[in-house]
Write an enzyme that holds these catalytic residues in place. Structure first.
Site, PDB file in Angstrom:
ATOM      1  CG  ASN A  64      12.071 109.970 -11.753  1.00 24.07           C
ATOM      2  OD1 ASN A  64      11.442 109.251 -10.979  1.00 24.07           O
ATOM      3  ND2 ASN A  64      11.876 109.991 -13.093  1.00 24.07           N
ATOM      4  CB  CYS A  65      14.315 114.515  -6.584  1.00 25.57           C
ATOM      5  SG  CYS A  65      15.648 115.482  -5.783  1.00 25.57           S
ATOM      6  N   GLY A  66      16.730 112.679  -6.177  1.00 27.15           N
ATOM      7  CA  GLY A  66      17.437 111.996  -5.115  1.00 27.15           C
ATOM      8  C   GLY A  66      17.033 112.251  -3.720  1.00 27.15           C
ATOM      9  CB  ALA A  68      12.054 111.009  -4.326  1.00 26.39           C
TER      10      ALA A  68
END
Length: 189
Positions: A64-66, A68
């Site tokens: 869910n990281c920017g 990703a």
């Protein structure tokens, strides 16, 4: 003869219960990365020793990281260099912003479905602080200025098992800087 047998058994028993002599997990003073292993998402262990003589890229990830989108760039790197000896290992972590809410195989499955990731995934691990996986404590001791400060930090291990360097989260896996470093390790004799 029975005295000798009793002494040997006593010594063996003492070794088994003596905390000072117990076998321990390698720490920051381990001589190289080959002393470490990660749990696999699907069970079992990924021993870095199995990749002796090959460069290894270890990346802490979060679905869910920017950043990703780097799962796909890591796949490009994997497709381009795995046949030449590069090992790539994704290490899911929830350390930064709680951005890895998934557990177990759902992590790799999400990265595969959304970004096409086919490289190996370790089980979710802590990558910073006193509870960090032993590999990450070792790397932090080796390169204290290059520790993970966010998801998608990359550590490159050289063919000799030493830490070549750390690459910040914002470094694209197919950046000239990282590709050059990997290429140097692939060509190292």
């Amino acid at each position: 003869m029975s005295l000798l047998r009793r002494d040997v058994l006593s010594l063996i028993g003492g070794l088994a219960v003596s905390p000072a002599l117990a076998v321990s997990v390698p720490g920051p003073d381990a001589p190289d990365a080959y002393h470490f292993a990660f749990d696999r998402l699907e069970g079992g262990r990924i021993a870095l020793e199995a990749y002796r003589g090959k460069p290894i890229l270890i990346v802490n990830t979060a679905t869910n990281c920017g950043y990703a989108g780097q799962f796909a760039s890591l796949e490009q790197l994997w497709q381009r260099y795995s046949g030449r000896g590069l090992m790539l290992l994704a290490v899911p972590s929830n350390d930064f912003g709680g951005q890895e809410p998934l557990e177990g195989m759902a992590i790799a499955e999400s990265a595969r479905q959304v970004h096409g990731a086919t490289y190996p995934f370790a089980a979710k691990s802590t990558v910073r602080g006193p509870d960090a996986h032993p590999f990450y404590r070792w790397a932090a001791a080796r390169r204290p200025a290059e520790v993970p400060t966010w998801n998608f930090h990359k550590y490159l291990i050289g063919r000799d098992g030493d830490l070549v360097g750390g690459f910040a989260a914002g470094t694209d896996p197919v950046s000239q800087q990282l590709v050059r470093a990997i290429g140097q390790q692939l060509h190292a004799a």
